[in-house]
Structures are given as C-alpha cells and as structure tokens.
Design a protein around this motif. Sequence first.
Motif, PDB file in Angstrom:
ATOM      1  N   ASP B   2       0.561  -1.023   0.474  1.00 27.66           N
ATOM      2  CA  ASP B   2      -0.065   0.246  -0.168  1.00 27.66           C
ATOM      3  C   ASP B   2       1.098   1.207   0.054  1.00 27.66           C
ATOM      4  O   ASP B   2       2.147   1.022   0.225  1.00 27.66           O
ATOM      5  N   HIS B   3       0.333   2.027  -0.095  1.00 23.32           N
ATOM      6  CA  HIS B   3       0.892   3.613  -0.097  1.00 23.32           C
ATOM      7  C   HIS B   3       2.069   3.690   0.656  1.00 23.32           C
ATOM      8  O   HIS B   3       2.869   4.624   0.576  1.00 23.32           O
ATOM      9  N   ASP B   4       1.454   3.643   2.070  1.00 22.97           N
ATOM     10  CA  ASP B   4       2.758   3.963   3.276  1.00 22.97           C
ATOM     11  C   ASP B   4       4.001   2.820   3.014  1.00 22.97           C
ATOM     12  O   ASP B   4       4.743   3.178   3.629  1.00 22.97           O
ATOM     13  N   ALA B  28       3.977   0.694 -10.719  1.00 25.61           N
ATOM     14  CA  ALA B  28       2.423   0.179 -10.647  1.00 25.61           C
ATOM     15  C   ALA B  28       1.662   1.538  -9.525  1.00 25.61           C
ATOM     16  O   ALA B  28       1.077   2.956 -10.409  1.00 25.61           O
ATOM     17  N   HIS B  29       2.287   2.189  -8.696  1.00 26.47           N
ATOM     18  CA  HIS B  29       1.101   3.230  -7.230  1.00 26.47           C
ATOM     19  C   HIS B  29       2.077   4.239  -8.162  1.00 26.47           C
ATOM     20  O   HIS B  29       1.215   5.343  -8.742  1.00 26.47           O
ATOM     21  N   LEU B  30       3.522   4.992  -9.119  1.00 24.28           N
ATOM     22  CA  LEU B  30       3.547   5.528  -9.051  1.00 24.28           C
ATOM     23  C   LEU B  30       2.579   6.351 -10.561  1.00 24.28           C
ATOM     24  O   LEU B  30       2.217   7.578 -10.910  1.00 24.28           O
ATOM     25  N   GLY B  33      -0.668   7.828 -10.235  1.00 24.40           N
ATOM     26  CA  GLY B  33      -0.713   9.346  -9.989  1.00 24.40           C
ATOM     27  C   GLY B  33      -0.801   9.589  -8.510  1.00 24.40           C
ATOM     28  O   GLY B  33      -1.977   9.940  -8.509  1.00 24.40           O
ATOM     29  N   CYS B  34       0.586   9.152  -7.111  1.00 23.85           N
ATOM     30  CA  CYS B  34      -0.122   9.632  -6.370  1.00 23.85           C
ATOM     31  C   CYS B  34       0.929  10.787  -5.701  1.00 23.85           C
ATOM     32  O   CYS B  34       2.188  10.886  -5.572  1.00 23.85           O
ATOM     33  N   ASP B  35       0.038  11.783  -5.511  1.00 17.50           N
ATOM     34  CA  ASP B  35       0.516  13.439  -5.600  1.00 17.50           C
ATOM     35  C   ASP B  35       2.051  13.300  -4.323  1.00 17.50           C
ATOM     36  O   ASP B  35       3.060  13.730  -4.824  1.00 17.50           O
ATOM     37  N   GLU B  36       1.213  12.715  -3.412  1.00 15.85           N
ATOM     38  CA  GLU B  36       1.683  12.358  -1.622  1.00 15.85           C
ATOM     39  C   GLU B  36       3.220  11.820  -2.349  1.00 15.85           C
ATOM     40  O   GLU B  36       4.561  12.652  -1.912  1.00 15.85           O
ATOM     41  N   CYS B  37       3.340  10.831  -2.858  1.00 17.51           N
ATOM     42  CA  CYS B  37       4.511  10.059  -3.186  1.00 17.51           C
ATOM     43  C   CYS B  37       5.597  10.883  -4.249  1.00 17.51           C
ATOM     44  O   CYS B  37       7.074  11.045  -3.912  1.00 17.51           O
ATOM     45  N   GLU B  38       4.899  11.591  -5.273  1.00 12.94           N
ATOM     46  CA  GLU B  38       5.326  12.057  -6.129  1.00 12.94           C
ATOM     47  C   GLU B  38       6.367  13.257  -6.015  1.00 12.94           C
ATOM     48  O   GLU B  38       7.574  13.566  -5.933  1.00 12.94           O
TER      49      GLU B  38
HETATM   50 ZN   LIG Z   1       1.583   7.137  -3.113  1.00  8.78          ZN
END
Ligand SMILES: [Zn+2]
Lengths: 186, 290
Positions: B2-4, B28-30, B33-38
């Motif tokens: 997951d994101h965390d 796959a997560h990027l 389009g996860c703004d926080e991770c970006e």
């Molecule tokens: Zn993320």
Amino acid sequence: MQKTSAIPPSDEAVVRAIAGGDQESLRLLNSRYGNALAAVAERVLGDRADAEEVAADVLWQAWRQAAVFDRSRGSVGAWLMMLVRSRAIDRLRARAARANLRDDPAVSTDAPDATFDINNAQRRHVVQAAIAALQDSERAVLELAYYSDLSQSAIAERTGLPLGTVKSRIRSALIKLREGLKGLGD
Amino acid sequence: MDHDQLKDLLPLEALGTLDGEEARAMAAHLAEGCDECEAELRAFREALAAMAISAAGAGPSDQIWRRLESRLPAGAGAASPSMQDRPAERTRDRAARIGVSRTWRVAAVAAAAAAIVLFVMTGNYANQISAIRADDSARIAALGRQARELAAELDDRNRDLAVLRGQIAVSGQLTQAVLAPDARMIRLAPLAPAPSAAGLVAVTPSQNHAVLQVAGLPTPPPGKEYELWWIGAKSGPVKAALFAPTAQGDATVASTLPPAGEQLLASAITLEPAGGVDKPTGAMYLKGAP
Ligand SMILES: [Zn+2]
C-alpha cells in the motif's frame, strides 16, 4: 544573456533562453554544471574523457529539449543530474558490448561564472554540512547506490550487508540529507 | 503493497535501486498518480542532485564546451528576442546546418543504440527468459528512452530533408519564373512593422508559376504566420500563400497565380493567425504594385 550583469540569471531563465536558441546561455549552463556533470559521469565511468563526452551529451540534450523543461517537475540541477546519471549508466552498459576510443584530456583554461559561484558556495556549504551529518556507513552506501548501476540486492551482495540493512541505511541517509537541505530553497 | 509501505521505499526509488516485487509495485503505484509520493520522490531527487553537485565543486568545463560547440549551428550565437518560446523555428532552420558531421553523429547514436539493443538481447538469451528481473525493466526503460531519442532525432532529420527539398524545388521555380520571357516582377517595399524587410514576387503565367522571395522579416509570434495577397481591381485581396520565414527572416515560397483576367493593383504581405484567413486582418509588412 550578459555574464557581467549584477544579478546572474536564474537557472530557469538560462534554460528559457536556451530554448530560444541562445548559445551563450548554453555556455553559461555549461560553466555552472559542466564540471558537476563530468564529475558524476567520471565516478560512474572511471574515465574523465568519457565523462566529458557524457557531460557534452547531456548539455546537447538540454539544448534540444530546453523548450519542454518543466520546472514543476524539479529544478534544472536535478534534471541535469538525472540525465547524466542515466546516460553514464547507459554508457557503462554499452561498454560491455564494445570498447571505447578515448581522447587525451588537455589542460583547462576557462573561468567559471564567478557571481554564480559565490551564491553557490553558500549553498554548497549547507549541502556539505548535511552530508557531513551522515554516518560514514550511511554515506558510503548512499554514494555506492548513486554512482553505480547496482540494485539494492546487488549492493547487499557487494557489501556483504543484509538487504534490510542496505535499505534502512539508504533510507535514513537520504531522509537526513533531505532534512538537512530543507529551507535551502532553489 | 500500500501507499504507506511504498512511501518508505521512495529513497530507494529515487536512487533507482529497487528491484523485484518492490520495483514493480512502486512503478504501478506511481503510474496511478499518487501526488504525495511524487512530491516526496522529487524532494529526494533534489537532495541527491544537491549532493552530487556539491561533491563536484567548481571546476573546469572548457573541454566540455569544446565538445559541445562543434555540434552547435555556426554563427547563430545569440537569439533575437522574437525567437523566445519558439523552438519549432529552430527545426525549420535546421536546413541551414545539415552537414556531414551531423550525419555521422546520428550514425553514431544509431550505432550506440544498436549496441545496446544487442547487449540487452544477448543478455536476455544468456539469462533465459525465466531470469527476467526488475533490473531488466530498468534496462528496458533505458532502451525505451534511447529509442525515443533516436526516433526524435530521425524525425528531426526527416523534417530537415523535407525543408531542404522544398527550398531547392522552390528556388528552382524562382529561377525559372524570373528567366521566362513573360515574367512579371513585383517588388515589395517594407512598411513600418519591418522597415528593413524586402520582397520580390515573380509571376510567370506561361509556366503557371508565381514565386515569392522575402528577406528580413521578423519571426512571427507563436500562432501567427505571414500571408501573401493579390489585390485585384474587382476582387480586392485574394489569398496567395502562407509562410513562416527561417530564423534569419528569409523565405522562398511558391504561390498561387493572381486571379485570371483580373487587373492586379498590388501584392502585399500581412501577419495573420496560423492557418491563414480569407481576408487580411493583421498588420501589413510589405507591399508593392506591378
Ligand atoms: Zn503514494
């Protein structure tokens, strides 16, 4: 773009002028980043002449792609460093397939962009302090990861460290570095 | 993952050192389009770039410039302000600087890309397909990058060639038009927007030719082109040709003939929206009477 203007143009302004076909601005970008590009490539490739060729390739790519540079995706420095790392690693891989001809490095005569250097010296001081705050073991694994083509598993194999240790050292090193640079602006 | 969990791996992603399942999950997560991770990833990349730049310090770069300078178009030092934000103009202008060195450089790029293709292919055979790891996706990504650059390079070259062919064809027409016994010349005089511009239209009805040659026109702003007009006694302005000059302000353009049977009063060039208009709307740059 005048080298003698009181306020040196920002990197973004330099890239915009390059997008307009201004060769003097490309020269300015080279005086700001050329040596850093070559230094990164040299650490990856172990050869200064090859490294200078890679640096020239990166600046040539910047010349051709300046118009699509997007500041919201990162700074000019980060863009150039990503390009040089990727090109140097590509070249390292290509070396496995063919031998490279080499030039003799000659003596240098040019003077870097002085005003920019003074501003940059302060910046470098902050960055060096952030790097100095890392433990030696953290810095070593961070630099190995940055200047090589190794995956985390390969780094674990190379260093004899457990994979979990490699990951946690890289993580803590890069988080400390980022924290140390906060408020530096760009 | 997951994101965390993936967020914890962003420093490794910034270095490109992830492999296996983690590399796949991150990609796959990027891609979702996860703004926080970006944003985190960007910050880590900036920190790495700062580290690398700082480690290098100031140093000589004239050798690099020497290598770079040989690839640049000669005699095009500083850009005119009107060229800003108009990189497409450079492409059009490439016709002026196609040379042997460039051909060889493209050949070298192609050879390097071919070497990498070979390297990746032999690598894959040697490892057998079962041994495909996340490393390979990085290699494939690098290969994809090379291929895209190469394709862009080839596109550029094809455009260069098209421009050159077009210019040669039109110059030939101009010479023919000027030399024909029934050639009629219209000298175009500069107006206020471009006081140093000059133009000549050669009309040769016997050869079904009309050719315009101009010099000293400013590069049109984005979204604009120059339009040539025939101005007839009865018909008023009639669209003749659309063009954009080179970065040096020159153009040689094949045009339609003036309307048959019409008394031609003048010919003129105006600046119009790209794609052209049926009646002039913009400023007039050049004008002349037969
Ligand atoms: Zn993320």
